[in-house]
Motif scaffolding. Sequence first.
Motif, short mmCIF file in Angstrom:
data_model
loop_
_atom_site.label_atom_id
_atom_site.label_comp_id
_atom_site.label_asym_id
_atom_site.label_seq_id
_atom_site.Cartn_x
_atom_site.Cartn_y
_atom_site.Cartn_z
N THR A 1 6.71 -4.15 -1.74
CA THR A 1 7.05 -2.47 -2.01
C THR A 1 7.92 -2.34 -1.01
O THR A 1 9.36 -1.79 -1.88
CB THR A 1 5.44 -1.81 -2.04
N GLU A 2 7.62 -2.45 -0.41
CA GLU A 2 8.53 -1.24 0.63
C GLU A 2 10.29 -2.26 1.40
O GLU A 2 11.20 -1.80 1.22
CB GLU A 2 8.16 -0.99 2.75
N SER A 3 9.99 -3.69 1.07
CA SER A 3 11.32 -4.19 0.97
C SER A 3 12.19 -4.00 -0.16
O SER A 3 13.58 -4.28 0.15
CB SER A 3 11.15 -5.60 1.41
N ARG A 4 11.77 -3.53 -1.72
CA ARG A 4 12.71 -3.10 -2.33
C ARG A 4 13.67 -2.14 -2.32
O ARG A 4 13.13 -0.71 -1.34
CB ARG A 4 11.89 -3.08 -3.28
N LEU A 5 14.99 -2.28 -2.05
CA LEU A 5 15.27 -1.11 -1.80
C LEU A 5 16.53 -1.10 -3.07
O LEU A 5 17.27 -1.88 -3.90
CB LEU A 5 16.81 -1.45 -0.31
N GLY A 6 16.70 -0.08 -3.10
CA GLY A 6 17.74 0.93 -3.88
C GLY A 6 16.86 0.78 -5.35
O GLY A 6 16.95 0.98 -6.63
N ASP A 7 15.37 0.81 -5.31
CA ASP A 7 14.76 0.71 -6.55
C ASP A 7 14.99 2.62 -7.26
O ASP A 7 15.08 3.33 -7.27
CB ASP A 7 13.49 1.08 -6.62
N ARG A 8 15.11 2.48 -8.83
CA ARG A 8 15.64 3.70 -9.51
C ARG A 8 14.51 4.16 -9.27
O ARG A 8 14.90 5.84 -9.81
CB ARG A 8 15.70 2.81 -11.56
N VAL A 9 13.06 3.63 -9.91
CA VAL A 9 11.94 5.16 -9.96
C VAL A 9 10.91 4.77 -8.55
O VAL A 9 11.15 3.89 -7.87
CB VAL A 9 11.61 4.41 -10.77
N PRO A 10 11.01 5.64 -7.13
CA PRO A 10 10.48 5.51 -6.18
C PRO A 10 8.97 5.20 -7.11
O PRO A 10 8.03 4.96 -7.83
CB PRO A 10 9.86 7.06 -5.79
N VAL A 11 8.22 4.18 -5.77
CA VAL A 11 6.89 3.48 -6.62
C VAL A 11 5.79 4.12 -5.10
O VAL A 11 6.31 4.66 -4.27
CB VAL A 11 7.20 1.96 -5.98
N ARG A 12 4.83 4.86 -5.95
CA ARG A 12 3.44 5.56 -4.88
C ARG A 12 2.62 4.18 -4.95
O ARG A 12 2.37 3.62 -6.03
CB ARG A 12 3.26 6.27 -6.46
N THR A 13 1.78 3.61 -4.22
CA THR A 13 0.57 3.20 -3.72
C THR A 13 -0.23 3.36 -3.74
O THR A 13 -0.23 5.08 -2.45
CB THR A 13 1.75 1.84 -2.97
N ASP A 14 -1.31 3.45 -3.92
CA ASP A 14 -2.66 3.29 -3.01
C ASP A 14 -3.62 2.21 -3.20
O ASP A 14 -4.24 1.08 -4.10
CB ASP A 14 -3.68 4.48 -4.36
N LEU A 15 -3.65 1.59 -1.74
CA LEU A 15 -3.40 0.28 -1.46
C LEU A 15 -5.50 0.10 -0.59
O LEU A 15 -5.68 1.02 0.85
CB LEU A 15 -2.76 -0.57 -1.06
N ALA A 16 -6.45 0.26 -1.47
CA ALA A 16 -7.80 -0.51 -0.41
C ALA A 16 -7.26 -1.20 0.70
O ALA A 16 -6.75 -2.51 -0.04
CB ALA A 16 -8.68 -0.70 -1.28
N GLU A 17 -7.17 -1.16 2.03
CA GLU A 17 -7.81 -2.37 2.84
C GLU A 17 -8.86 -2.92 2.44
O GLU A 17 -9.59 -2.92 2.32
CB GLU A 17 -7.53 -1.57 4.70
N GLY A 18 -8.61 -4.14 3.85
CA GLY A 18 -9.29 -5.20 4.12
C GLY A 18 -9.35 -6.01 2.40
O GLY A 18 -11.08 -6.82 2.57
N ILE A 19 -8.66 -6.11 1.67
CA ILE A 19 -9.16 -6.73 0.65
C ILE A 19 -8.15 -8.19 1.21
O ILE A 19 -7.06 -8.15 1.27
CB ILE A 19 -8.64 -6.71 -0.56
N GLU A 20 -8.89 -9.56 1.33
CA GLU A 20 -8.49 -10.86 1.98
C GLU A 20 -8.98 -11.63 0.04
O GLU A 20 -9.35 -11.79 -0.36
CB GLU A 20 -8.73 -10.94 3.12
N VAL A 21 -7.23 -12.68 -0.38
CA VAL A 21 -7.45 -13.30 -0.75
C VAL A 21 -7.25 -14.85 -0.54
O VAL A 21 -6.21 -14.78 0.41
CB VAL A 21 -7.28 -13.21 -2.08
N LEU A 22 -7.68 -15.96 -1.16
CA LEU A 22 -6.58 -17.47 -1.24
C LEU A 22 -5.49 -17.83 -1.64
O LEU A 22 -6.00 -17.57 -2.87
CB LEU A 22 -7.72 -18.48 -0.53
#
Length: 464
Positions: A315-336
């Motif tokens: 999300t943070e690597s996207r520069l110049g997006d037309r619409v701002p992105v709001r995030t709500d991310l729970a921590e400690g979630i791991e996947v393979l």
Amino acid sequence: MWPTTVRARATVGACAVVAAALAIASYALLGFLGANLMRNAEDDAERQALTVAQLAADGKLDQVRPPAHGADFVQVVSADGRVLLASPNLAGTQPIRTANPQRPGTLFHTWRVRPLGGEHHQRVVQITTDTPQGLVTVYAGTSLREAEAADDTTTAALAIGGPLLLATVAMVTWWVTGRALGPVEAIRAEVAEITDRDLHRRVPVPPTHDEIARLAQTMNATLDRLESSGARQRQFIADASHELRSPITVLRTQLEVALAVRDPELWPELISGALEDIERLQQLTVDLLLLARIDAAQPAPTVRLDLASLVRDATESRLGDRVPVRTDLAEGIEVLGSELWLTRVVTNLLDNAQRFADGRVDVVLRTTSGPGGRTAVLEVTDDGPGIPPADRERAFERFTRLDDARSRDHGGAGLGLAIARDLTAHHGGTLTAEDPTHSTHSTDFTDSRQGARLVVRLPLAQTD
């Protein structure tokens, strides 16, 4: 020399098993029959010998009667080799044995006694006992004629019946195996005639409901998948050709115009438009190559990933997006999974949201519990026109545009969501379009319940 067909191998195997079982059974039968008849002969001779021995011990040899039923002869011999008593059929003959026993006891012998002649053996019981005249030996014998006749008859019957039984087993096995393998041959012949142009053909399914019927059903299911895959491939090629034709045509037109225009001041604008089409072609080519790799089921290297960190970086690597992105991310979630492929999933979902959002894009990461265990849930929501309920599944089809003109204006080729779903499926997860009114966002995070809501569900990595 070993048969090469299943039918022949089954016949040879059945005959070999039956022959081995028949040989063992015949051996056991002959042994049991011979032992039983021998025991009967011994019992008859032993009863006669014990009777005579008891009379001899009592000094009453003169009271000995002719052999009873079951015994053929009786002979009583003294310790010095004299015949004291003999049945009429041994009258005037020499002692049966010249060696005189030295102590009382009972012995069993099988002899061919000369005086009786014939071709059958005699089972002889020898009993030595004390008498008033000293040690005497009583010989009582019975013919093994019945035992040997029964043995000969049984052997002849087995010698004739065994090959007949083996021949019957061979014929029945050959016939039954041929009947059983007939549908298999029909399936093979039908499959041999099916080419890439005849994938609509199906093999016959026998009405037996057995393994061969299930094989035919599985073969038909495989042909269904092949036909469907071929149809998808042809449709994919047609769609890809159509998608490539448009930017190539526009690019060629721009280059022809640039070549025809002599005003250098217009060249930058024409070249800029050509570069945009080239960029679109490049992105479309990358997507097509990725789809080809996904269809080929080429596995990607999997590692344990922090999903919240991966989504945050994407999300943070996207520069110049037309619409701002709001995030709500729970921590400690791991996947393979593959960091590259999961990042591509997030990027494609954000691209889709940016393409249609009016002023808001929300990204939420959480976990839920279900029958299959705990699951990571990633939601990407926008406040755009949304996806009609009837089109929520069709939105994931390749080259699908729900609003064709608007999608073209925004540069979409209809591959983003299809790629995201395929990549999610490769990680054992799902990607669906769901009702935005059922979102689990907190009320202070989401201002409205409209637009599109795309939900990714992935299994959590197992904890050590």
